[in-house]
Design a protein around this motif. Structure first.
Motif, PDB file in Angstrom:
ATOM      1  N   LEU A 372       0.843  -1.207   0.000  1.00  0.00           N
ATOM      2  CA  LEU A 372       0.000   0.000   0.000  1.00  0.00           C
ATOM      3  C   LEU A 372       0.875   1.252   0.000  1.00  0.00           C
ATOM      4  O   LEU A 372       0.629   2.201  -0.747  1.00  0.00           O
ATOM      5  N   ALA A 373       1.921   1.228   0.833  1.00  0.00           N
ATOM      6  CA  ALA A 373       2.809   2.396   0.926  1.00  0.00           C
ATOM      7  C   ALA A 373       3.483   2.653  -0.420  1.00  0.00           C
ATOM      8  O   ALA A 373       3.729   3.794  -0.797  1.00  0.00           O
ATOM      9  N   MET A 374       3.775   1.584  -1.155  1.00  0.00           N
ATOM     10  CA  MET A 374       4.437   1.733  -2.453  1.00  0.00           C
ATOM     11  C   MET A 374       3.476   2.198  -3.535  1.00  0.00           C
ATOM     12  O   MET A 374       3.884   2.433  -4.671  1.00  0.00           O
ATOM     13  N   GLY A 375       2.195   2.282  -3.195  1.00  0.00           N
ATOM     14  CA  GLY A 375       1.242   2.835  -4.154  1.00  0.00           C
ATOM     15  C   GLY A 375       0.095   1.929  -4.548  1.00  0.00           C
ATOM     16  O   GLY A 375      -0.822   2.365  -5.247  1.00  0.00           O
ATOM     17  N   SER A 466      -5.230   7.119   6.586  1.00  0.00           N
ATOM     18  CA  SER A 466      -5.909   6.542   5.422  1.00  0.00           C
ATOM     19  C   SER A 466      -4.843   6.041   4.455  1.00  0.00           C
ATOM     20  O   SER A 466      -3.664   6.403   4.570  1.00  0.00           O
ATOM     21  N   ILE A 467      -5.268   5.223   3.487  1.00  0.00           N
ATOM     22  CA  ILE A 467      -4.305   4.681   2.516  1.00  0.00           C
ATOM     23  C   ILE A 467      -3.677   5.805   1.676  1.00  0.00           C
ATOM     24  O   ILE A 467      -2.449   5.842   1.528  1.00  0.00           O
ATOM     25  N   PRO A 468      -4.477   6.747   1.142  1.00  0.00           N
ATOM     26  CA  PRO A 468      -3.829   7.842   0.390  1.00  0.00           C
ATOM     27  C   PRO A 468      -2.820   8.624   1.235  1.00  0.00           C
ATOM     28  O   PRO A 468      -1.767   9.034   0.732  1.00  0.00           O
ATOM     29  N   GLU A 469      -3.130   8.800   2.524  1.00  0.00           N
ATOM     30  CA  GLU A 469      -2.200   9.522   3.387  1.00  0.00           C
ATOM     31  C   GLU A 469      -0.913   8.719   3.582  1.00  0.00           C
ATOM     32  O   GLU A 469       0.194   9.277   3.588  1.00  0.00           O
ATOM     33  N   LEU A 470      -1.057   7.393   3.712  1.00  0.00           N
ATOM     34  CA  LEU A 470       0.123   6.539   3.846  1.00  0.00           C
ATOM     35  C   LEU A 470       0.996   6.664   2.600  1.00  0.00           C
ATOM     36  O   LEU A 470       2.220   6.795   2.670  1.00  0.00           O
ATOM     37  N   GLN A 471       0.330   6.637   1.420  1.00  0.00           N
ATOM     38  CA  GLN A 471       1.079   6.699   0.164  1.00  0.00           C
ATOM     39  C   GLN A 471       1.837   8.019   0.022  1.00  0.00           C
ATOM     40  O   GLN A 471       2.898   8.077  -0.580  1.00  0.00           O
TER      41      GLN A 471
END
Ligand SMILES: NC(=O)C1=CN([C@@H]2O[C@H](COP(=O)(O)OP(=O)(O)OC[C@H]3O[C@@H](n4cnc5c(N)ncnc54)[C@H](O)[C@@H]3O)[C@@H](O)[C@H]2O)C=CC1
Ligand SMILES: O=c1[nH]c(=O)c2[nH+]cn([C@@H]3O[C@H](COP(=O)(O)O)[C@@H](O)[C@H]3O)c2[nH]1
Ligand SMILES: [K+]
Length: 504
Positions: A372-375, A466-471
């Motif tokens: 997820l962090a990688m996109g 959130s996932i977008p924030e993690l990315q």
């Protein structure tokens, strides 16, 4: 001259996240794992199909049957029913998921009025259920005559050959409700009347469903469940690039929410033709993912062909031997990083956000966080889900340990017809997957909740809710092989030397 990549391709095990600042707001219960499943005009419209958790189950015989699909949708994710079966069987599985009404159970323990206590005990032993419907013809949909529960008879007192009609609670004394009663109302009736079971009957008095008190409690626990507008569970299905003109209509007719072309390699004319056929016949109403690709070029090709999401991963799966047999593939982390960049560029150019999925090779739970962090917008897992009660495979005991069977779609065992007619031979030309066991891991709900708690907890370390924030915020580092050793327990003698490699 051939093209040479400057850097080696890497995989999840070679990366770690560096924590970012976490405020007091960064607590796991505050994290949202909502994520888009299909393309949309980000910033202008809502994604038409979102998931509550970033997990989908692999398009595999050993993983995604209707039982697992229901269990996963209940947790907020989506299963893709395997396509390596007849069109009829695949559509039937989709139909079973769509017609499953959470909380409404079609009774599986039924007897005719001629049955005796002996039959009751035998049925109870077989199904494990102690509430039995007595219907005129003994079928789950017959005219309801009464209900037998454990409190209606006393073993060693009630004679073995006593007819059920002599000790059941007869219909005149039963609380029932019409078949279209809402779950909410059913539960009020259950509470008001202090009963455990509420039979729902149609106008002729035929039994339709049972609603159980204990199911309501579990239903309430599933705050994340993924439902369509008719309150049915969301489900996906795999298709191939050959029989789509027959398979797609059958799946659509069965009520499928989203399709995915299932292939080891998606950068092909076959896939653009398949997507083109769907667009020609259904416009944008039928959603279809495509793949698999491992680079920017492959992503762009499928995005331009009209794919609703793009799946990444060649040869990284636990049962995959594609890299060994065909020499194609790419380290999964590198593939995800490059495709994520391509997705963002495509969005900047067109305004269309095409979600991407990292497929295969998730070994530890933290690999999901890394992907997820990688996109990646979500991940597809095979081995992970095969371990649970709800996967369609046998649970076996090996050397005192429970295992579940798990085999690749390209293995001999899958007998995947897609792979049999290369050049017209009736024999599988070569195997691209293995047949294996994975350690049994109990119910899906418990496994998924533990995994996602870890994911959320790491996201908090990175200051993301959130996932977008993690990315946006994630800082990733490649680790040396020596520091990978440092990351495990080392220089101690373990008391309990159970390897945790496969447990996540
Ligand atoms: N993700 C991965 O690394 C891998 C996944 N798998 C799984 O194995 C299963 C089979 O995958 P594949 O063998 O790639 O299946 P596939 O159906 O995509 O391809 C099989 C062969 O058929 C050809 N083909 C496809 N459509 C055609 C058409 N309409 N007419 C004529 N030829 C056509 C392809 O070019 C290929 O040579 C899938 O479930 C896949 O997910 C297998 C290997 C690796
Ligand atoms: O090389 C392969 N031969 C096969 O027989 C095979 N079957 C499945 N897959 C792919 O592996 C993914 C699941 O991977 P995991 O078990 O690691 O989650 C799946 O989602 C697929 O992408 C295969 N790859
Ligand atoms: K290709």
């Amino acid at each position: 001259m051939a093209y040479f990549y400057k850097e080696p391709s890497r995989t999840f095990g070679e990366y770690l996240l560096i924590p970012g600042y976490s405020s007091a707001e960064n607590i796991p219960t505050a994290v949202s794992l909502k994520t888009p499943l299909v393309k949309y005009r980000k910033g202008e419209e809502e994604c038409p199909l979102q998931m509550n958790i970033p997990m989908i189950s692999a398009i595999m015989q050993a993983v995604s049957g209707d039982k697992l699909a229901i269990a996963l949708a209940r947790q907020g994710g989506v299963s893709f029913i395997y396509g390596s079966q007849s069109i009829e069987n695949e559509a039937a599985m989709v139909r079973r998921v769509k017609s499953f009404k959470a909380g409404y159970v079609v009774s599986d323990s039924n007897l005719a009025p001629t049955a005796t206590l002996h039959d009751v005990l035998e049925l109870k032993a077989r199904t494990g259920h102690s509430t039995i419907a007595v219907t005129a013809d003994g079928t789950p949909g017959g005219k309801l005559l009464g209900i037998v529960a454990s409190r209606d008879y006393r073993i060693n007192h009630t004679p073995d050959d006593a007819l059920v009609t002599t000790f059941m609670t007869p219909i005149e004394k039963l609380v029932t409700a019409p078949e279209n009663t809402s779950l909410h109302d059913c539960n009020n009736i259950i509470w008001d009347n202090k009963i455990n079971t509420l039979p729902l009957v149609d106008a002729e008095g035929n039994l339709k469903y049972m609603v159980f008190r204990k199911d309501y409690d579990s239903h309430k626990k599933n705050a994340n469940e993924l439902l369509d507008k008719n309150k049915s569970y969301v489900v996906g299905a795999g298709i191939n690039t050959r029989d789509y003109a027959e398979r797609v209509p059958a799946l659509v007719d069965a009520g499928v929410d989203v399709l995915c072309i299932d292939s080891s390699e998606g950068y092909s004319e076959w896939q653009s033709r398949t997507i083109g056929w769907i667009r020609e016949h259904y416009g944008d109403t039928v959603k279809v993912g495509a793949g698999n690709v491992v680079d920017a070029e492959g992503f762009r090709f499928l995005a331009e062909a009209g794919a609703d999401f793009v799946k990444i991963g060649i040869g990284g799966g636990s049962i995959c031997i594609t890299r060994e047999t065909k020499g194609i593939g790419r380290g999964q982390a590198t593939a995800v990083i490059e495709v994520a960049k391509a997705r963002d560029e495509y969005y900047k150019e067109t305004g269309i956000y095409v979600p991407i999925c990292s497929d295969g090779g998730i070994v530890h739970d933290y690999h999901i966080t890394l992907a997820l962090a990688m996109g990646a917008d979500f991940v597809m897992l095979g081995r992970y889900f095969a371990r649970f009660d709800e996967s369609p495979t046998n649970k076996v005991r090996i050397n005192g340990q429970y295992m579940k069977e798990y085999w690749g779609e390209g293995s001999n065992r899958a007998r995947n017809w897609q792979r049999y007619d290369l050049g017209g031979s009736s024999k599988l030309s070569f195997e691209e997957g293995v047949d294996s066991y994975v350690p049994y891991a109990g119910p899906l709900a418990d496994g998924v909740q533990t995994t996602l708690y870890k994911v959320k907890s790491t996201m908090c370390n990175c200051g993301a809710l959130s996932i977008p924030e993690l990315q946006q915020k994630a800082k990733l580092t490649v680790v040396s092989s020596t520091s990978i050793v440092e990351g495990g327990s080392h220089d101690v003698v373990l008391k309990n030397a159970t390897p945790n490699i496969i447990n996540g």
